[in-house]
Design a protein around this motif. Structure first.
Motif, short mmCIF file in Angstrom:
data_model
loop_
_atom_site.label_atom_id
_atom_site.label_comp_id
_atom_site.label_asym_id
_atom_site.label_seq_id
_atom_site.Cartn_x
_atom_site.Cartn_y
_atom_site.Cartn_z
N CYS A 187 35.15 -30.54 -38.53
CA CYS A 187 34.75 -29.53 -39.52
C CYS A 187 34.57 -28.14 -38.93
N ASN A 188 34.29 -28.06 -37.63
CA ASN A 188 34.17 -26.73 -37.02
C ASN A 188 35.42 -25.90 -37.24
N ASP A 189 36.58 -26.57 -37.31
CA ASP A 189 37.84 -25.85 -37.41
C ASP A 189 37.91 -24.99 -38.67
N TYR A 190 37.33 -25.48 -39.77
CA TYR A 190 37.54 -24.83 -41.06
C TYR A 190 36.24 -24.52 -41.79
N SER A 191 35.13 -24.48 -41.05
CA SER A 191 33.84 -24.24 -41.71
C SER A 191 33.10 -23.06 -41.11
N ILE A 192 32.11 -22.61 -41.86
CA ILE A 192 31.14 -21.61 -41.41
C ILE A 192 29.78 -22.29 -41.39
N GLY A 193 29.06 -22.17 -40.29
CA GLY A 193 27.77 -22.83 -40.14
C GLY A 193 26.60 -21.87 -40.34
N VAL A 194 25.61 -22.33 -41.12
CA VAL A 194 24.40 -21.54 -41.36
C VAL A 194 23.19 -22.41 -41.03
N GLU A 195 22.38 -21.97 -40.10
CA GLU A 195 21.15 -22.66 -39.73
C GLU A 195 19.96 -22.00 -40.44
N LEU A 196 19.11 -22.83 -41.04
CA LEU A 196 17.86 -22.34 -41.62
C LEU A 196 16.72 -22.72 -40.69
N GLU A 197 15.80 -21.80 -40.46
CA GLU A 197 14.64 -22.10 -39.62
C GLU A 197 13.73 -23.06 -40.38
N GLY A 198 13.62 -24.28 -39.87
CA GLY A 198 12.83 -25.29 -40.56
C GLY A 198 13.09 -26.65 -39.98
N THR A 199 12.53 -27.66 -40.63
CA THR A 199 12.72 -29.06 -40.24
C THR A 199 13.00 -29.89 -41.49
N ASP A 200 13.37 -31.12 -41.28
CA ASP A 200 13.61 -32.01 -42.42
C ASP A 200 12.37 -32.18 -43.28
N GLY A 201 11.19 -32.07 -42.66
CA GLY A 201 9.95 -32.32 -43.38
C GLY A 201 9.18 -31.08 -43.78
N SER A 202 9.73 -29.89 -43.55
CA SER A 202 8.96 -28.67 -43.79
C SER A 202 9.24 -27.99 -45.11
N GLY A 203 10.42 -28.23 -45.68
CA GLY A 203 10.82 -27.41 -46.81
C GLY A 203 11.21 -26.02 -46.34
N PHE A 204 11.61 -25.17 -47.28
CA PHE A 204 12.11 -23.86 -46.92
C PHE A 204 11.53 -22.81 -47.86
N GLU A 205 11.55 -21.56 -47.40
CA GLU A 205 10.90 -20.47 -48.11
C GLU A 205 11.84 -19.83 -49.14
N PRO A 206 11.28 -19.29 -50.23
CA PRO A 206 12.11 -18.59 -51.22
C PRO A 206 12.97 -17.49 -50.58
N ALA A 207 12.43 -16.80 -49.59
CA ALA A 207 13.19 -15.74 -48.94
C ALA A 207 14.43 -16.29 -48.24
N GLN A 208 14.34 -17.52 -47.76
CA GLN A 208 15.50 -18.13 -47.11
C GLN A 208 16.58 -18.48 -48.13
N TYR A 209 16.18 -19.02 -49.27
CA TYR A 209 17.16 -19.32 -50.32
C TYR A 209 17.83 -18.04 -50.82
N GLN A 210 17.05 -16.98 -50.97
CA GLN A 210 17.61 -15.71 -51.43
C GLN A 210 18.63 -15.18 -50.43
N ALA A 211 18.26 -15.20 -49.15
CA ALA A 211 19.18 -14.72 -48.11
C ALA A 211 20.42 -15.59 -48.04
N LEU A 212 20.24 -16.91 -48.18
CA LEU A 212 21.38 -17.82 -48.14
C LEU A 212 22.32 -17.56 -49.31
N ALA A 213 21.76 -17.32 -50.50
CA ALA A 213 22.58 -17.02 -51.67
C ALA A 213 23.36 -15.72 -51.47
N GLU A 214 22.70 -14.69 -50.93
CA GLU A 214 23.36 -13.41 -50.69
C GLU A 214 24.48 -13.57 -49.67
N LEU A 215 24.19 -14.34 -48.63
CA LEU A 215 25.20 -14.58 -47.60
C LEU A 215 26.39 -15.36 -48.17
#
Length: 211
Positions: free
Chosen positions: A112-140
Motif C-alpha cells: 500500500c505504500n506504493d499508492y497511498s498517503i499516510g496520515v498519523e494522528l497523535e493518540g492511541t487506540d484507547g485515547s480517542g481524538f480531539e475535534p481539532a484533529q478531525y477538523q485538520a484531517l478533513a481540511e487535509l
C-alpha cells in the motif's frame, strides 16, 4: 496557488515541514488513490513531545525512554502527523513514497505504500481524538483531493488486519466523514470540479474489512 492547496511539489503549505530520509520514489507517481489513517504517540500515551518527529527524521535518541529500545534501527515515516491541537507536520512530499503501511494490502493490491498517503494522528487506540484533529484531517483530505485521484480512506487496521489496530475503535469515522463533507460543501461554491472528483471517495466504516 491558494495556501490551502497542495503544491505541485507535493507539500502542503499549512503544514510545518520536516524532511525525512525515510522515503523514496513511487513506482507510478500518477497512482495515488488511497489515504491511510494511523495513530502514534511516543512514549505511548504521551503527547506534545518531539519524539515522533525525531523518529520520522532519523534523529530519535533511543536512550530517552526504555520503550524506545524496540524502535532502534526502525526506518519509518509518514507523509503527515496531526497533533492533538490540530497542528499538522509534513515529513515526505505526497508525490513520494513514505514508509508507513508496511506489509499491507487493499482490494487485492499489496504494498500500500506504493499508492497511498499516510496520515498519523497523535493518540492511541484507547485515547480517542480531539475535534481539532478531525477538523485538520478533513481540511487535509480536501486539499489532497485537489491534487491526487484519491478514491478510498482506510485505517491501518483495515489494510493490515491482525497486524495493526490503529487508528482504533475510538476513531470516529462518521464524524470525520461528516466534517469532511461539510467542508467540501462550503468549498463547492468556489471549486465545483473538486466536488465532482470527490463524489466517489469511500470511507472505512470503522471495522476491519476483507482484503
Amino acid at each position: 496557488m491558494s495556501r490551502a492547496e497542495v503544491g505541485a511539489d507535493g507539500w502542503w503549505q499549512p503544514a510545518i515541514r520536516y524532511d525525512s530520509p525515510h522515503a523514496d520514489c513511487r513506482p507510478d507517481p500518477a497512482d495515488i488513490t488511497l489515504l491511510v489513517i494511523h495513530n502514534i504517540s511516543l512514549p505511548g500515551g504521551c503527547y506534545g513531545g518531539p519524539h515522533v518527529s525525531d523518529l520520522f527524521t532519523a534523529r530519535l535518541d533511543y536512550n530517552t525512554d526504555p520503550s524506545f529500545a524496540d524502535l532502534r534501527g526502525l526506518k519509518v515515516s509518514s507523509h503527515f502527523f496531526i497533533r492533538r491541537d490540530g497542528r499538522v507536520m509534513q515529513y515526505v512530499s505526497a508525490n513520494e513514497r513514505a514508509w508507513h503501511a508496511g506489509l499491507s494490502s487493499f482490494r487485492g493490491r499489496e504494498k500500500c505504500n506504493d499508492y497511498s498517503i499516510g496520515v498519523e494522528l497523535e493518540g492511541t487506540d484507547g485515547s480517542g481524538f480531539e475535534p481539532a484533529q478531525y477538523q485538520a484531517l478533513a481540511e487535509l483530505t480536501v486539499a489532497l483531493q485537489g491534487r491526487y485521484p484519491l478514491t478510498d480512506v482506510q485505517g491501518h487496521e483495515h489494510i493490515a488486519p491482525g497486524r495493526k489496530t490503529d487508528p482504533g475503535p475510538l476513531f470516529d469515522w462518521e464524524f470525520y466523514r461528516k466534517t469532511w463533507q461539510s467542508l467540501l460543501n462550503r468549498k463547492a461554491l468556489d471549486q465545483p470540479a473538486l466536488v465532482g472528483a470527490s463524489a466517489e471517495l469511500r470511507f472505512a466504516k470503522g471495522l476491519p474489512q476483507s482484503q
